[in-house]
Enzyme design. Sequence first.
Site, PDB file in Angstrom:
ATOM      1  N   ASP A 147     -22.959  12.904  76.775  1.00  0.00           N
ATOM      2  CA  ASP A 147     -23.544  14.216  76.498  1.00  0.00           C
ATOM      3  C   ASP A 147     -25.015  14.120  76.112  1.00  0.00           C
ATOM      4  OD1 ASP A 147     -21.085  15.713  76.734  1.00  0.00           O
ATOM      5  OD2 ASP A 147     -20.498  14.896  74.799  1.00  0.00           O
TER       6      ASP A 147
ATOM      7  N   ASP B  30     -22.380  12.459  82.565  1.00  0.00           N
ATOM      8  CA  ASP B  30     -21.575  13.678  82.387  1.00  0.00           C
ATOM      9  C   ASP B  30     -21.817  14.524  83.633  1.00  0.00           C
ATOM     10  OD1 ASP B  30     -20.245  15.968  81.676  1.00  0.00           O
ATOM     11  OD2 ASP B  30     -21.052  16.037  79.642  1.00  0.00           O
TER      12      ASP B  30
ATOM     13  N   THR C 299     -19.223  22.432  80.424  1.00  0.00           N
ATOM     14  CA  THR C 299     -18.182  22.837  81.380  1.00  0.00           C
ATOM     15  C   THR C 299     -17.679  24.249  81.129  1.00  0.00           C
ATOM     16  OG1 THR C 299     -17.487  20.512  81.429  1.00  0.00           O
ATOM     17  CG2 THR C 299     -16.024  22.108  82.455  1.00  0.00           C
TER      18      THR C 299
ATOM     19  N   ILE D 121     -20.751  17.481  84.641  1.00  0.00           N
ATOM     20  CA  ILE D 121     -21.120  18.865  84.317  1.00  0.00           C
ATOM     21  C   ILE D 121     -21.086  18.986  82.801  1.00  0.00           C
ATOM     22  CG2 ILE D 121     -20.572  21.315  84.519  1.00  0.00           C
ATOM     23  CD1 ILE D 121     -19.322  20.773  87.210  1.00  0.00           C
ATOM     24  N   ASP D 122     -22.251  18.927  82.188  1.00  0.00           N
ATOM     25  CA  ASP D 122     -22.350  19.105  80.743  1.00  0.00           C
ATOM     26  C   ASP D 122     -22.445  20.603  80.467  1.00  0.00           C
ATOM     27  OD1 ASP D 122     -22.741  18.134  78.012  1.00  0.00           O
ATOM     28  OD2 ASP D 122     -24.709  19.058  78.227  1.00  0.00           O
TER      29      ASP D 122
ATOM     30  N   GLU E 176     -17.621  10.724  82.074  1.00  0.00           N
ATOM     31  CA  GLU E 176     -16.767  11.512  81.189  1.00  0.00           C
ATOM     32  C   GLU E 176     -15.348  11.615  81.736  1.00  0.00           C
ATOM     33  OE1 GLU E 176     -16.560  15.841  78.971  1.00  0.00           O
ATOM     34  OE2 GLU E 176     -17.710  15.652  80.810  1.00  0.00           O
TER      35      GLU E 176
END
Length: 269
Positions: free
Chosen positions: A219, A93, A98, A95-96, A78
């Site tokens: 995601d 990702d 955020t 940190i999905d 990402e």
Amino acid sequence: MNSAFDAAAIRARAEVAMSVAFEVGREAARFRRDSDPGILAVENKGLQDFVTIADRKAEQAIRDGLLSRFPDDTFMGEESGGRSGEGGTWVVDPIDGTTNYIRGFRHWGVSIAFVVSGKVEIGVVYDAAADKVVHAVRGGGAFKDGLPVHAAATVDPANALVILGHSRKTSFEDHLALSRRLHERGMDYRRMGAAAIDLVRVAEGAADLYYERHLNAWDMLAGALIAEEAGAVVAMPPVDRLLAQGGPVIAHAPGLAGEFAFILDIEGL
């Protein structure tokens, strides 16, 4: 499957991805816990789309952890971008969820998928709320901390719990109309803000539906495979299209297929 990726090669990658996701997820949680909240949001690249110090650190750690073991694989993240390759591609990702992470709402995770020839072969998600890793290898079932997980057996819509995502790239009026239709069928619904974790909730039977009209590939791909391997019905566009432009995802308990068929019609899936 690409001949370079036999079952042993996929399993080796899955084991490394699980270890990396757990280590990076725990480090991100520690960083959030120990940091001054004022330094977490360092840049804004669009509505509800924050870049944090933790995002960048996490993605670099994932990249290093995966490519140090599998240097011929390609990487799409990402934060750092990248393209899918002719061999296998990690789609990440770091940190999905955020915004949840920044605010201290523990509905966030680390999402790692491995794609070969247009198919997701590995899905790994670190679930921050549980401090556990959920994973799936295509054809092998879905597991949380090594124990099998299964989609819910719900058949009565009055007992259903659904999670709806919403992107500002899509119509809020359509989102409200959908929410109303599900509400009128007796379903309870949530909006949680982390697609990978929302898909895990369907996989483990905590929710009966997750639907969002537009997501990026990083995601959704890992969580979608996990939900599918847990027995959920999953519908989304072809992976190559998702890698290029994103799109919708629908994952639901199999016993409610009739209730959610209209969503597949909306998306043409």
